[in-house]
Design an enzyme around this catalytic site. Structure first.
Site, PDB file in Angstrom:
ATOM      1  N   SER A   1      46.499 104.830  34.393  1.00  0.00           N
ATOM      2  CA  SER A   1      47.925 104.848  34.718  1.00  0.00           C
ATOM      3  C   SER A   1      48.763 104.199  33.620  1.00  0.00           C
ATOM      4  O   SER A   1      48.253 103.526  32.720  1.00  0.00           O
ATOM      5  CB  SER A   1      48.162 104.116  36.043  1.00  0.00           C
ATOM      6  OG  SER A   1      47.769 102.751  35.915  1.00  0.00           O
TER       7      SER A   1
ATOM      8  N   THR B   1      32.609  99.104  36.638  1.00  0.00           N
ATOM      9  CA  THR B   1      33.188  97.782  36.911  1.00  0.00           C
ATOM     10  C   THR B   1      33.963  97.749  38.233  1.00  0.00           C
ATOM     11  O   THR B   1      35.180  97.556  38.251  1.00  0.00           O
ATOM     12  CB  THR B   1      34.123  97.354  35.761  1.00  0.00           C
ATOM     13  OG1 THR B   1      35.213  98.284  35.670  1.00  0.00           O
ATOM     14  CG2 THR B   1      33.387  97.300  34.443  1.00  0.00           C
TER      15      THR B   1
ATOM     16  N   PHE C   1      35.190  95.195  47.037  1.00  0.00           N
ATOM     17  CA  PHE C   1      35.477  96.244  48.010  1.00  0.00           C
ATOM     18  C   PHE C   1      34.988  97.596  47.500  1.00  0.00           C
ATOM     19  O   PHE C   1      34.367  98.373  48.243  1.00  0.00           O
ATOM     20  CB  PHE C   1      36.979  96.282  48.279  1.00  0.00           C
ATOM     21  CG  PHE C   1      37.435  97.368  49.205  1.00  0.00           C
ATOM     22  CD1 PHE C   1      36.991  97.422  50.514  1.00  0.00           C
ATOM     23  CD2 PHE C   1      38.331  98.342  48.779  1.00  0.00           C
ATOM     24  CE1 PHE C   1      37.422  98.418  51.383  1.00  0.00           C
ATOM     25  CE2 PHE C   1      38.769  99.340  49.628  1.00  0.00           C
ATOM     26  CZ  PHE C   1      38.312  99.382  50.935  1.00  0.00           C
ATOM     27  N   GLU C   2      35.240  97.883  46.225  1.00  0.00           N
ATOM     28  CA  GLU C   2      34.828  99.157  45.650  1.00  0.00           C
ATOM     29  C   GLU C   2      33.309  99.269  45.574  1.00  0.00           C
ATOM     30  O   GLU C   2      32.736 100.332  45.847  1.00  0.00           O
ATOM     31  CB  GLU C   2      35.461  99.316  44.266  1.00  0.00           C
ATOM     32  CG  GLU C   2      36.968  99.505  44.341  1.00  0.00           C
ATOM     33  CD  GLU C   2      37.691  99.169  43.050  1.00  0.00           C
ATOM     34  OE1 GLU C   2      38.886  99.522  42.937  1.00  0.00           O
ATOM     35  OE2 GLU C   2      37.093  98.544  42.149  1.00  0.00           O
TER      36      GLU C   2
ATOM     37  N   THR D   1      33.245  92.796  39.536  1.00  0.00           N
ATOM     38  CA  THR D   1      34.139  91.912  38.782  1.00  0.00           C
ATOM     39  C   THR D   1      34.564  90.662  39.537  1.00  0.00           C
ATOM     40  O   THR D   1      34.834  89.630  38.917  1.00  0.00           O
ATOM     41  CB  THR D   1      35.390  92.684  38.336  1.00  0.00           C
ATOM     42  OG1 THR D   1      36.051  93.229  39.508  1.00  0.00           O
ATOM     43  CG2 THR D   1      35.017  93.817  37.408  1.00  0.00           C
TER      44      THR D   1
ATOM     45  N   ASP E   1      42.266  96.116  35.472  1.00  0.00           N
ATOM     46  CA  ASP E   1      42.492  96.943  34.290  1.00  0.00           C
ATOM     47  C   ASP E   1      42.304  96.123  33.015  1.00  0.00           C
ATOM     48  O   ASP E   1      41.683  96.575  32.054  1.00  0.00           O
ATOM     49  CB  ASP E   1      43.904  97.527  34.321  1.00  0.00           C
ATOM     50  CG  ASP E   1      44.221  98.261  35.610  1.00  0.00           C
ATOM     51  OD1 ASP E   1      43.305  98.900  36.172  1.00  0.00           O
ATOM     52  OD2 ASP E   1      45.370  98.192  36.071  1.00  0.00           O
TER      53      ASP E   1
END
Length: 318
Positions: free
Chosen positions: A9, A141, A145-146, A179, A226
């Site tokens: 983005s 990375t 939660f991901e 992370t 990011d």
């Protein structure tokens, strides 16, 4: 020096996505080209956002222009926010074409799905990341939660975090960094977060698994993932050729964590200097804009922490 294509983005004001990634990568000595998946006035933590989400055809058309002019000799590919399934498929196509041209391409995937139990994207992207992009990646990375979504694993301890990393290896990812994870603590310490990393040697199958503990800072920070992915890529690109055995990823994580922690602390001090009160647990869309602006990452004033990080956080084997 790496030649990096970063697809994620973009905002006009503030530091998320490519705006958070480009300057650190360049400052650390790498060439960076960018393709933006969205162009917004500002990040979505503010009360209003203007701008456009770009279609997969737009992303692919830009890449085709690079190919036509022989500008696609990239050594590294970094991807962040995609937003929809078509853009994930576009990145898959780009990654495959770059790997065909350079089989040893380093592909870093930041699987931007959500955080703190909330999805930012359609649920269908979970399967696409797990089944399509992750098997192509050199390094993934996710946040806690991901990682839980991608591996169907509840992460509460270092052991369950290792299980999630092992599941990512099973999917085909040789290098994984979760992370930030809030783990259960025997002493009740909730002021620390953990990074958990795992390197898998493709030839021997040996693993180097490690963790880094770092303090949790209160506040509303945006773009930290990011920035971290960019810092990690930058250091890993430099360190990987220097390590005959596993260890490059852990050292890169130490350096990236040191820089990120320093920038977040500088951001916190800046926000406090504005005099704007910070209330806890404010949902997106209800946070005062002057407060949100105070939490914009202080990347440029902290450039010395990017070029010369003080590695105050040490990895330990798990």
């Amino acid at each position: 020096m790496a030649r990096i294509l970063s697809i994620q983005s973009h905002v006009v004001s503030g530091y998320v996505g490519n705006r958070a990634a480009t300057f650190p990568l360049q400052l650390l000595g790498h060439e960076v080209d960018v393709i933006n998946t969205v162009q917004f006035s500002n990040h979505t933590g503010y009360n209003a956002v203007r701008g456009d989400r770009f279609s997969a055809s737009h992303v692919l058309d830009l890449f085709a222009g690079l190919q036509t002019n022989g500008l696609d000799a990239y050594t590294h590919l970094l991807t962040g926010y995609m937003g929809n399934s078509d853009n994930v498929r576009a990145v898959e196509s780009i990654a495959r074409q770059l790997k065909q041209k350079l089989p040893q391409l380093t592909f870093v995937v930041d699987p931007v799905l959500g955080d703190d139990g909330a999805l930012y994207v359609p649920r269908e992207l979970i399967d696409l990341y797990r089944d399509v992009l992750c098997p192509l990646a050199t390094l993934v990375t996710p946040n806690q939660f991901e990682a839980e979504l991608l591996t169907n694993t509840t992460i509460t301890t270092l052991d369950t975090a290792k299980n999630a990393c092992n599941e990512m290896h099973r999917i085909g990812v040789p290098n994984v960094v979760i992370t930030s994870a809030a783990l259960d603590s025997e002493n009740g310490d909730c002021e620390m977060l953990h990074l958990i990393g795992s390197e898998l040697c493709p030839k021997s199958g040996a693993k180097h698994q490690f963790a880094i503990a770092f303090p949790r800072l209160s506040g509303y920070y945006t773009g930290t993932g990011d920035l971290f992915a960019a810092l990690l890529l930058a250091h890993y690109a430099t360190l990987a050729p220097q390590f005959a055995a596993p260890g490059a990823l852990a050292r890169a994580c130490e350096l990236a964590t040191a820089t990120l922690a320093g920038i977040m602390q500088a951001t916190k001090l800046h926000q406090e200097s504005t005099g704007v009160d910070v209330a806890a647990n404010l949902p997106r869309g209800s946070r005062p804009n002057n407060m949100v602006r105070g939490f914009e990452l202080r990347i440029i004033p902290s450039r010395h922490l990017i070029s010369n990080p003080a590695a105050s956080f040490q990895a330990f084997s798990i």
